[in-house]
Design a protein around this motif. Structure first.
Motif, mmCIF file in Angstrom:
data_model
loop_
_atom_site.group_PDB
_atom_site.id
_atom_site.type_symbol
_atom_site.label_atom_id
_atom_site.label_comp_id
_atom_site.label_asym_id
_atom_site.label_seq_id
_atom_site.Cartn_x
_atom_site.Cartn_y
_atom_site.Cartn_z
ATOM 1 N N PRO A 103 0.787 -1.217 0.118
ATOM 2 C CA PRO A 103 0.150 0.014 -0.015
ATOM 3 C C PRO A 103 0.769 1.438 0.038
ATOM 4 O O PRO A 103 0.544 2.265 0.775
ATOM 5 C CB PRO A 103 -0.805 -0.103 1.371
ATOM 6 C CG PRO A 103 0.127 -0.776 1.981
ATOM 7 C CD PRO A 103 0.544 -1.798 1.277
ATOM 8 N N VAL A 104 1.672 1.492 -0.703
ATOM 9 C CA VAL A 104 2.510 2.791 -1.197
ATOM 10 C C VAL A 104 2.671 2.841 -2.485
ATOM 11 O O VAL A 104 2.993 1.818 -3.291
ATOM 12 C CB VAL A 104 3.994 2.289 -0.334
ATOM 13 C CG1 VAL A 104 4.867 3.436 -0.974
ATOM 14 C CG2 VAL A 104 4.150 2.226 0.877
ATOM 15 N N PRO A 105 2.243 4.092 -3.094
ATOM 16 C CA PRO A 105 2.247 4.486 -4.540
ATOM 17 C C PRO A 105 3.688 4.008 -5.003
ATOM 18 O O PRO A 105 4.823 4.081 -4.561
ATOM 19 C CB PRO A 105 2.090 5.860 -4.539
ATOM 20 C CG PRO A 105 1.458 6.143 -3.374
ATOM 21 C CD PRO A 105 2.021 5.342 -2.343
ATOM 22 N N ALA A 106 3.551 3.603 -6.245
ATOM 23 C CA ALA A 106 4.623 2.991 -7.034
ATOM 24 C C ALA A 106 6.079 3.820 -7.058
ATOM 25 O O ALA A 106 7.063 3.540 -7.104
ATOM 26 C CB ALA A 106 4.430 2.459 -8.561
ATOM 27 N N GLY A 107 5.824 5.315 -7.194
ATOM 28 C CA GLY A 107 6.892 6.108 -7.350
ATOM 29 C C GLY A 107 7.474 6.767 -6.222
ATOM 30 O O GLY A 107 8.288 7.414 -6.090
#
Length: 276
Positions: A160-164
């Motif tokens: 649950p962490v944005p890819a970037g």
């Protein structure tokens, strides 16, 4: 030296307790109900019981403090107050407090962050010589069933962490090494140290496992946690991921200079993955 490890029945405190035993130290491990690692003197106590906490400090010289996953401000403040009072009375030489996360520079309004910020402040302002350790996300989280299943069966790393968003990952074993160094090193009193390795994005992390990355929906993440940890704990933990996705993209990208100051080298995701 005699070491007292809070949370010794859990993943973080357990890793610290095991390393201290391996290093040849006498270790007493505090846990509410869980068994502590082999070689650790068990001590059952609740941080809310000031008298029992005080008893745990008998003969203790050094303390590793990890708080339970609770985020009610008054309750957490009482936990820290009991530990600080007992450590002061016992003449503890050094206390290492693991905040369980990096601490954002400004107030977030999230209890999961702010209770730990208040705890760190209370420890550092106490008469006890103290060090605060601020880890990022733990590599060991990736061994959880809700991550591992998709990784093994689909070649997909969901988190649950944005890819970037770059993250300086840390293993529990690295946390243990950092704690030992913080408890025994010279000139560290009063320091707040960010831990972690070189930051990597989601796709770079997944590549270490030969997988693809996919951002996990935080609501789904919270629901999965709630089934294991209960709704209140899951809500507190999930709130940190929502804040990171919304406003805290740089939280884990800060240079992990704390590891260097402690003389440890964080395990890379690729090296950690190779041992799984």
């Amino acid at each position: 030296m005699r070491f007292l490890v809070f949370g010794a029945g859990g993943a973080q405190g357990g890793a610290v307790a095991r390393l201290l035993v391996e290093a040849g130290f006498a270790v007493r491990g505090v846990s509410r109900t869980r068994a502590v690692p082999e070689g650790v003197e068990p001590f059952q106590a609740d941080l809310g019981d000031a008298g029992r906490v005080r008893e745990a400090f008998a003969g203790v010289t050094h303390v590793s403090l990890v708080l339970p996953l609770e985020f009610e401000p008054d309750r957490v403040a009482a936990y820290v107050r009991h530990v600080v009072a007992a450590a002061t009375a016992a003449g503890v030489r050094r206390l290492a407090f693991c905040a369980g996360n990096r601490l954002p520079r400004a107030d977030t309004g999230q209890a999961a962050f702010e209770t730990r910020r208040a705890a760190a402040r209370a420890v550092l302002e106490s008469p006890v010589p103290s060090v605060v350790l601020c880890p990022p996300l733990y590599l060991d989280n990736l061994a959880a069933p809700w991550v591992r299943e998709a990784l093994v069966n689909e070649g997909l790393l969901r988190y649950p962490v944005p890819a970037g968003v770059p993250v300086s990952w840390l293993s529990h074993a690295d946390l243990a090494a950092a704690t030992l160094a913080a408890l025994t090193g010279d000139g560290l009193e009063g320091a707040t140290l960010d831990l972690g390795g070189e930051p990597v994005t989601g796709p770079e992390l997944a590549a270490a496992f030969g997988a693809r990355y996919e951002e996990m929906d935080v609501d789904a993440f919270e629901a999965g946690l709630a089934a294991v940890m209960g709704a209140r704990t899951a809500s507190g933990v999930a709130s940190t991921y929502r804040w990171i996705a919304g406003r805290g993209h740089d939280l884990y990208a800060a240079p992990p200079g704390g590891a260097e100051r402690l003389g440890i080298k964080a395990t890379s995701p690729a090296a950690w993955a190779a041992t799984r």
